[in-house]
Design a protein around this motif. Structure first.
Motif, PDB file in Angstrom:
ATOM      1  N   ASN A   1       0.812  -1.224   0.000  1.00  0.00           N
ATOM      2  CA  ASN A   1       0.000   0.000   0.000  1.00  0.00           C
ATOM      3  C   ASN A   1       0.843   1.271   0.000  1.00  0.00           C
ATOM      4  O   ASN A   1       0.303   2.368  -0.147  1.00  0.00           O
ATOM      5  CB  ASN A   1      -0.968   0.001   1.188  1.00  0.00           C
ATOM      6  CG  ASN A   1      -0.271   0.152   2.526  1.00  0.00           C
ATOM      7  OD1 ASN A   1       0.942  -0.028   2.640  1.00  0.00           O
ATOM      8  ND2 ASN A   1      -1.038   0.469   3.554  1.00  0.00           N
ATOM      9  N   SER A   2       2.166   1.144   0.157  1.00  0.00           N
ATOM     10  CA  SER A   2       3.034   2.319   0.209  1.00  0.00           C
ATOM     11  C   SER A   2       4.489   1.880   0.087  1.00  0.00           C
ATOM     12  O   SER A   2       4.806   0.685   0.147  1.00  0.00           O
ATOM     13  CB  SER A   2       2.842   3.069   1.529  1.00  0.00           C
ATOM     14  OG  SER A   2       3.291   2.261   2.618  1.00  0.00           O
TER      15      SER A   2
ATOM     16  N   HIS B   1      -1.589   2.597  -4.026  1.00  0.00           N
ATOM     17  CA  HIS B   1      -2.007   3.347  -2.843  1.00  0.00           C
ATOM     18  C   HIS B   1      -3.454   3.045  -2.490  1.00  0.00           C
ATOM     19  O   HIS B   1      -4.285   2.847  -3.382  1.00  0.00           O
ATOM     20  CB  HIS B   1      -1.828   4.850  -3.077  1.00  0.00           C
ATOM     21  CG  HIS B   1      -0.401   5.265  -3.155  1.00  0.00           C
ATOM     22  ND1 HIS B   1       0.123   5.988  -4.213  1.00  0.00           N
ATOM     23  CD2 HIS B   1       0.649   5.044  -2.317  1.00  0.00           C
ATOM     24  CE1 HIS B   1       1.413   6.203  -4.014  1.00  0.00           C
ATOM     25  NE2 HIS B   1       1.759   5.638  -2.878  1.00  0.00           N
TER      26      HIS B   1
ATOM     27  N   PHE C   1       0.552   4.464   5.200  1.00  0.00           N
ATOM     28  CA  PHE C   1      -0.021   5.315   4.167  1.00  0.00           C
ATOM     29  C   PHE C   1      -0.611   6.565   4.818  1.00  0.00           C
ATOM     30  O   PHE C   1      -0.124   7.652   4.647  1.00  0.00           O
ATOM     31  CB  PHE C   1      -1.079   4.561   3.363  1.00  0.00           C
ATOM     32  CG  PHE C   1      -1.762   5.414   2.327  1.00  0.00           C
ATOM     33  CD1 PHE C   1      -1.076   5.822   1.199  1.00  0.00           C
ATOM     34  CD2 PHE C   1      -3.088   5.806   2.485  1.00  0.00           C
ATOM     35  CE1 PHE C   1      -1.700   6.631   0.241  1.00  0.00           C
ATOM     36  CE2 PHE C   1      -3.718   6.600   1.532  1.00  0.00           C
ATOM     37  CZ  PHE C   1      -3.026   7.010   0.402  1.00  0.00           C
TER      38      PHE C   1
ATOM     39  N   GLY D   1       4.141   7.168   4.991  1.00  0.00           N
ATOM     40  CA  GLY D   1       3.250   7.417   3.873  1.00  0.00           C
ATOM     41  C   GLY D   1       3.059   8.863   3.492  1.00  0.00           C
ATOM     42  O   GLY D   1       2.746   9.158   2.328  1.00  0.00           O
TER      43      GLY D   1
ATOM     44  N   GLU E   1       4.471  10.265   0.376  1.00  0.00           N
ATOM     45  CA  GLU E   1       3.817   9.942  -0.895  1.00  0.00           C
ATOM     46  C   GLU E   1       2.495  10.682  -1.075  1.00  0.00           C
ATOM     47  O   GLU E   1       1.957  10.705  -2.187  1.00  0.00           O
ATOM     48  CB  GLU E   1       3.582   8.432  -0.976  1.00  0.00           C
ATOM     49  CG  GLU E   1       4.859   7.618  -0.932  1.00  0.00           C
ATOM     50  CD  GLU E   1       4.599   6.148  -0.636  1.00  0.00           C
ATOM     51  OE1 GLU E   1       4.140   5.443  -1.548  1.00  0.00           O
ATOM     52  OE2 GLU E   1       4.837   5.727   0.515  1.00  0.00           O
ATOM     53  N   THR E   2       1.962  11.272  -0.013  1.00  0.00           N
ATOM     54  CA  THR E   2       0.638  11.894  -0.108  1.00  0.00           C
ATOM     55  C   THR E   2       0.644  13.399   0.120  1.00  0.00           C
ATOM     56  O   THR E   2      -0.318  14.071  -0.249  1.00  0.00           O
ATOM     57  CB  THR E   2      -0.336  11.261   0.913  1.00  0.00           C
ATOM     58  OG1 THR E   2       0.141  11.499   2.249  1.00  0.00           O
ATOM     59  CG2 THR E   2      -0.466   9.766   0.685  1.00  0.00           C
TER      60      THR E   2
ATOM     61  N   PHE F   1      -5.947  10.015  -5.328  1.00  0.00           N
ATOM     62  CA  PHE F   1      -6.074   8.866  -4.437  1.00  0.00           C
ATOM     63  C   PHE F   1      -7.517   8.371  -4.345  1.00  0.00           C
ATOM     64  O   PHE F   1      -7.878   7.659  -3.408  1.00  0.00           O
ATOM     65  CB  PHE F   1      -5.564   9.241  -3.038  1.00  0.00           C
ATOM     66  CG  PHE F   1      -4.126   9.657  -3.019  1.00  0.00           C
ATOM     67  CD1 PHE F   1      -3.116   8.716  -3.111  1.00  0.00           C
ATOM     68  CD2 PHE F   1      -3.777  11.002  -2.940  1.00  0.00           C
ATOM     69  CE1 PHE F   1      -1.787   9.093  -3.107  1.00  0.00           C
ATOM     70  CE2 PHE F   1      -2.443  11.397  -2.932  1.00  0.00           C
ATOM     71  CZ  PHE F   1      -1.455  10.439  -3.020  1.00  0.00           C
TER      72      PHE F   1
END
Length: 371
Positions: free
Chosen positions: A167-168, A187, A280, A301, A304-305, A347
């Motif tokens: 998931n990450s 993700h 995440f 996470g 990445e976000t 996302f």
């Protein structure tokens, strides 16, 4: 792509007792194959009805004991064996969603097993000391032995997985380090359409479980040090202690709130604070979908976000002082809400379903699975 239903494809999740991030992700996985049967160790139908109402759900023998979210951990030693006894040998493809035990199911010979891994089992691999600290001292020797046995079982169980999907990036690194295999990243899905911007107020927001490893106390200390009020959304065993500790301070403990109230809290907060390391971190994306920036520790996470300086601020240190400084110095109300919302759209759940279903179909082609 629009995945076709596969009558010989089965879905597995650890336990369906609440609707948190992993369960919401699994609900979107289940939506990819709406006719596929679901297998899980424990199932609290009324609590998770929104995600799985009307689905064919099979449970383990542990279901007869009636465990719920607050008590299921007492069955920890039984979970590996119960997972292996789930009857999945008639399926050509098994898709599991695992942060603990679902990766350990036993598909039939030649079957494809794709595991969407939220994390290797935290308490067995990298939060063992925290688990022991949260356990009554008299039970710690048994828990220590149980976790040691689970680690051995987990390594054997991972060998039955054909392909891992992480998931990450941090989960991908852990899968490689612990299980010795590579994985692709998809993700998790976030229901970004539930959120919309509003005029922000002056409070800091925390959303998550009220447990020690979420470091809620650090978030509160940072807000108070910066002279900001803070609202805490969530339930957990550390809630009573924190209520007592911060009584009389500008700290509002809201407990669990419904989706509508949560969306409003996100939209009107000054900033969401994430003081812990998340694999995440769905709350960070939800806040951005509501147009609000995120203040977080620069690990896990959020790398990445969150776009540092554009959709939030990432700080190098993990203590309250490091989080308090930007709360004092930065005008979070001036962040561009429209740009933050646009970033969060990548996302969305539809994107997740499309990418994940396509990946499973690709793996089916690679191994020659037929349904």
């Amino acid at each position: 792509m629009a995945p076709t239903d596969q009558p010989r494809l089965a879905l597995v999740h650890d336990y369906l007792l609440t609707m948190r991030g992993a369960e919401r992700s699994f609900a979107e996985i289940a939506a990819c194959w709406p006719q596929a049967p679901i297998y899980t160790l424990l199932y609290d139908a009324p609590t998770v009805a929104a995600g799985f109402d009307g689905r064919e759900v099979h449970t383990s023998y542990l279901q007869r004991f009636g465990a719920r979210q607050g008590s299921f951990r007492t069955m920890l030693p039984l979970f590996p064996g119960a997972t292996e006894r789930l009857q999945l040998d008639r399926y050509d493809t098994v898709v599991s969603s695992s942060s603990a035990f679902a990766l350990g199911v036993r598909p039939g010979p030649g079957a494809l097993h794709v595991c969407y891994c939220h994390s290797p089992f935290r308490y067995a691999w990298f939060e063992r000391e925290r688990a022991l600290a949260e356990c009554p001292w008299v039970a710690r020797p048994l828990l220590r032995l149980t976790l040691r046995r689970i680690r051995r079982w987990d390594l054997r169980a991972a060998e039955r997985v054909t392909r891992f999907v992480a998931n990450s990036a941090i989960t991908r690194e852990r899968i490689e380090r612990i299980y010795g295999v590579d994985s692709e990243i998809v993700h998790p899905p976030v229901a970004v359409e539930r959120f919309a911007p509003a005029e922000p107020q002056d409070y800091v927001l925390f959303v998550g479980q009220i447990v020690p490893h979420k470091r809620v106390e650090v978030a509160i200390d940072a807000a108070l040090a910066a002279g900001r009020p803070i609202k805490i959304v969530g339930e957990g065993p550390d809630l009573a202690r924190l209520r007592t500790l911060f009584e009389g301070k500008p700290v509002e403990f809201l407990g669990s709130v419904d989706d509508s109230r949560l969306a409003d809290l996100y939209a009107r907060c000054l900033v969401l604070v994430v003081p812990n390391i998340e694999e995440f971190g769905i709350a960070a994306v939800e806040a951005q979908a509501a147009g609000r920036p995120v203040l977080a520790v620069d690990r896990g996470g959020v790398r990445e976000t969150v776009v540092n300086g554009e959709t939030g601020i990432l700080v190098a240190c993990e203590d309250a002082a490091a989080l308090a400084e930007p709360l004092r110095e930065i005008d979070f109300a001036s962040f561009d809400s429209a740009a933050i919302v646009a970033h969060a759209q990548r996302f969305g759940a539809a994107t997740f379903r499309s990418r994940f279903a396509a990946l499973v179909e690709r793996y089916r082609d690679e191994v020659g699975a037929t349904a």
